[in-house]
Scaffold this motif. Structure first.
Motif, PDB file in Angstrom:
ATOM      1  N   GLU A   1      14.589   2.606 -45.322  1.00 41.23           N
ATOM      2  CA  GLU A   1      14.780   3.453 -44.150  1.00 41.23           C
ATOM      3  C   GLU A   1      14.319   4.869 -44.456  1.00 41.23           C
TER       4      GLU A   1
ATOM      5  N   ILE B   1      14.676   8.850 -44.044  1.00 38.32           N
ATOM      6  CA  ILE B   1      15.675   9.890 -43.796  1.00 38.32           C
ATOM      7  C   ILE B   1      14.931  11.164 -43.395  1.00 38.32           C
TER       8      ILE B   1
ATOM      9  N   LYS C   1      19.573   7.340 -39.040  1.00 35.48           N
ATOM     10  CA  LYS C   1      19.118   6.178 -39.793  1.00 35.48           C
ATOM     11  C   LYS C   1      17.690   5.893 -39.375  1.00 35.48           C
ATOM     12  N   ASP C   2      16.786   5.964 -40.305  1.00 32.80           N
ATOM     13  CA  ASP C   2      15.407   5.575 -40.083  1.00 32.80           C
ATOM     14  C   ASP C   2      14.643   6.443 -39.072  1.00 32.80           C
TER      15      ASP C   2
ATOM     16  N   HIS D   1      16.759   1.950 -35.781  1.00 34.42           N
ATOM     17  CA  HIS D   1      18.096   2.064 -35.172  1.00 34.42           C
ATOM     18  C   HIS D   1      18.051   2.830 -33.859  1.00 34.42           C
TER      19      HIS D   1
END
Ligand SMILES: *[C@@H]1O[C@H](CO)[C@@H](O)[C@H](O)[C@H]1NC(C)=O
Ligand SMILES: *[C@@H]1O[C@H](CO)[C@@H](O)[C@H](O)[C@H]1NC(C)=O
Ligand SMILES: *[C@@H]1O[C@H](CO)[C@@H](O)[C@H](O)[C@H]1NC(C)=O
Length: 275
Positions: A71, A73, A91-92, A111
């Motif tokens: 993922e 950041i 998230k992601d 997400h």
């Protein structure tokens, strides 16, 4: 005495750093107003090669990097102070776009979509289910490309609609120009679509275009593995501006300086006078 010696060392250091800074110029062209740039490294770090965005109010560059679990950041680099911070709670952040009028930055990934207010420092996840976001654009409303379909939609008032102009096309990245014409890239090349039309005109199918962005006047820039180009929207032709290898993402700072990233660093091109 000690102070002036220190100063001299500093000056020397500064001078030698400048010497190592690579100066690059416009590719030879017919135009008399040839421009040269100095490459200024803003950050040396491995990051997501996808979308970069600058919040123009605070001159902060948003990018993302692999947290190690697949993922991305988001990171924020205040360009003037070079202060680097990591944004928690997203998230992601594979895709990033800034809403210049409202001082908000959007992050999208596996997400869904998050909205970050750069002044209030508040973060909100938009109320949409099971979206995987590949690319984000803000122009009056929010637009996004979904993954893995690579189809384009808009989002407003909790409603998602297919973007009519791009309804039939597979799109990797797109931008709007000042007249709301759309320019997009996909695996076949660079295309243009007039506002409210649905016919895509192929502008260039070579080289392979990897990324695109608009500057503060909605001029369209694209990059390939070896060059950065600007699109002349009147004649629909691209012109090379500089030779740089491995460019993967483009954006502009608040003073309209071009920022690009490759897999290791984020670089700003500062214009210099030609000697
Ligand atoms: C969203 O809803 C508001 C209030 O109902 C309306 O004024 C606005 O035009 C809507 N926006 C869009 C983009 O549909
Ligand atoms: C890119 O878009 C064009 C124009 O819509 C389309 O003809 C072409 O098939 C697309 N290419 C890919 C690789 O999706
Ligand atoms: C774009 O940036 C340039 C360079 O900073 C500036 O001179 C110009 O006024 C800006 N244009 C707009 C529309 O913001």
């Amino acid at each position: 005495m000690a102070t002036s010696k220190k100063l001299a060392t500093l000056v020397l250091l500064f001078a030698s750093t400048l010497e190592y800074d690579l100066e690059i110029c416009d590719l030879p062209s017919e135009e008399s107003n040839k421009r040269c740039f100095v490459k200024q490294t803003l950050a040396s770090l491995a990051h997501s090669p996808n979308q970069l965005a600058v919040d123009k109010l605070t001159n902060t560059l948003y990018f993302s990097f692999d947290a190690g679990n697949g993922e991305y950041i988001p990171g924020a680099l205040h360009i003037d102070t070079k202060r680097l911070t990591v944004l928690k709670g997203v998230k992601d952040a594979f895709a990033i776009a800034s809403d210049e009028f409202n001082g908000e930055v959007y992050f999208g990934g596996s997400h869904g979509i998050y909205r970050y207010n750069t002044m209030m420092k508040t973060l909100k996840r938009l109320d949409v289910d099971s979206l995987d976001i590949w690319w984000l654009v803000v122009k009056k409303r929010l637009y996004f490309i979904r993954f893995p379909s690579l189809k384009t939609y808009s989002y407003a008032n909790r409603t998602i609609k297919a973007l009519n102009e791009l309804r039939h096309f597979t799109v990797h990245q797109f931008v709007f120009d000042v007249h709301d014409n759309i320019f997009f890239i996909n695996g076949s090349g660079l295309f243009g679509i007039k506002k409210a039309e649905t016919k895509a005109v192929l502008l260039r199918d070579y080289p392979r275009f990897l990324s695109m962005a608009i500057d503060n006047t909605s001029q369209v820039y694209v990059c390939s593995e070896e060059h950065i180009y600007v699109l002349n929207q009147m004649v629909l032709k691209v012109k090379k501006i500089v030779d740089v290898q491995g460019v993967l993402g483009l954006t502009f700072d608040k003073d309209n300086h071009l920022i690009y990233s490759n897999s290791q660093e984020i670089v700003r091109l500062m214009p210099v006078d030609i000697k």
